[in-house]
Design an enzyme around this catalytic site. Sequence first.
Site, PDB file in Angstrom:
ATOM      1  N   GLY A  91      -1.779 -12.706  13.672  1.00 50.00           N
ATOM      2  CA  GLY A  91      -0.469 -12.371  13.197  1.00 50.00           C
ATOM      3  C   GLY A  91      -0.769 -11.575  11.985  1.00 50.00           C
ATOM      4  N   GLU A  92       0.267 -11.191  10.966  1.00 48.14           N
ATOM      5  CA  GLU A  92       0.140 -10.477  10.052  1.00 48.14           C
ATOM      6  C   GLU A  92      -0.088 -11.509   8.858  1.00 48.14           C
ATOM      7  OE1 GLU A  92       2.688  -6.471   9.970  1.00 48.14           O
ATOM      8  OE2 GLU A  92       3.560  -8.205   9.092  1.00 48.14           O
ATOM      9  N   ILE A  93      -0.952 -11.045   7.988  1.00 49.52           N
ATOM     10  CA  ILE A  93      -1.323 -11.741   6.700  1.00 49.52           C
ATOM     11  C   ILE A  93      -0.695 -11.021   5.612  1.00 49.52           C
ATOM     12  CG2 ILE A  93      -3.166 -12.906   7.510  1.00 49.52           C
ATOM     13  CD1 ILE A  93      -4.796 -11.065   5.947  1.00 49.52           C
TER      14      ILE A  93
END
Length: 375
Positions: A230-232
């Site tokens: 996932g994107e952080i």
Amino acid sequence: MKLTKTALCTALFATFTFSANAQTYPDLPVGIKGGTGALIGDTVYVGLGSGGDKFYTLDLKDPSAQWKEIATFPGGERNQPVAAAVDGKLYVFGGLQKNEKGELQLVNDAYRYNPSDNTWMKLPTRSPRGLVGSSGASHGDKVYILGGSNLSIFNGFFQDNVAAGEDQAKKDEIAAAYFDQRPEDYFFTTELLSYEPSTNKWRNEGRIPFSGRAGAAFTIQGNDLVVVNGEIKPGLRTAETHQGKFTAKGVQWKNLPDLPAPKGKSQDGLAGALSGYSNGHYLVTGGANFPGSIKQYKEGKLHAHKGLSKAWHNEVYTLNNGKWRIVGELPMNIGYGFSVSYNNKVLLIGGETDGGKALTSVKAISYDGKKLTIE
């Protein structure tokens, strides 16, 4: 005549088969990327995203079934909503849509669809967090939601862009300020949320012991939860993976190994990957990232994906005894579709491929511990 192509990929130490003789599923009526869906019994529901305000169903147990359009979603067109099924009903939350000013905005409303009478109902509740980039799954009588963008920060970015009008210099200034921040300064959701339809109540199920995510692959099977990548922050993914377990004391989490890099490539994490279980094996595939973004971030560049091109992927990973390995590849790159576990297969429905082109395809992958089969 059986048309199968089998390749022994020595680099992957796995055999994978493309089968044209197994059950095939019809294509979606329209390409659906950035949408959502859920499985109720033997019927899968998929819609929204690039599908507009439409939802479609397919009876998976009927080999001759075709996709059918159900009642129009009353909440309007939206991207990246969250959906899950509880007690035979479909629940849809949040998403990203344009307001009357033309501003893209996170919304936090909720709707229920009843298959028995083909009707939608807006629920008297609002999610306590922004639900764009969030991932949802049901367990028992609750919907669990992980991650998501911060409503105020995300909405503010789009409001500022619209207010800038045709002033490109101003828009560039807004974008530079938005992307030039640390991951923690985007305030992605770091609590595991739940919604219980029977009481119409939201609950904080505890803080996750890792960074907030957007676009993570999130799956619940039995008492186990798996979170992949996932994107952080906007444009920067993580290769981290995590596993949780429902216990009497709440969800207990542990870290898993990072997702490995494909041979000859860097592993820049994935957002929009698809996942599910086949014959007891957890599979994750597809997703998109910006190759080189983690390297640039480690070099001190907060705008980590600046100057980089987005890439979509096709590797299929499996988790076995706490370790990841690549067991094959899809025939196409894919991301941001809907995936569901059914009959020991993982169905990959819609999504997008290179350049963001919306897909209508429905693929099925299965894995028996030795061989990956793609239908």
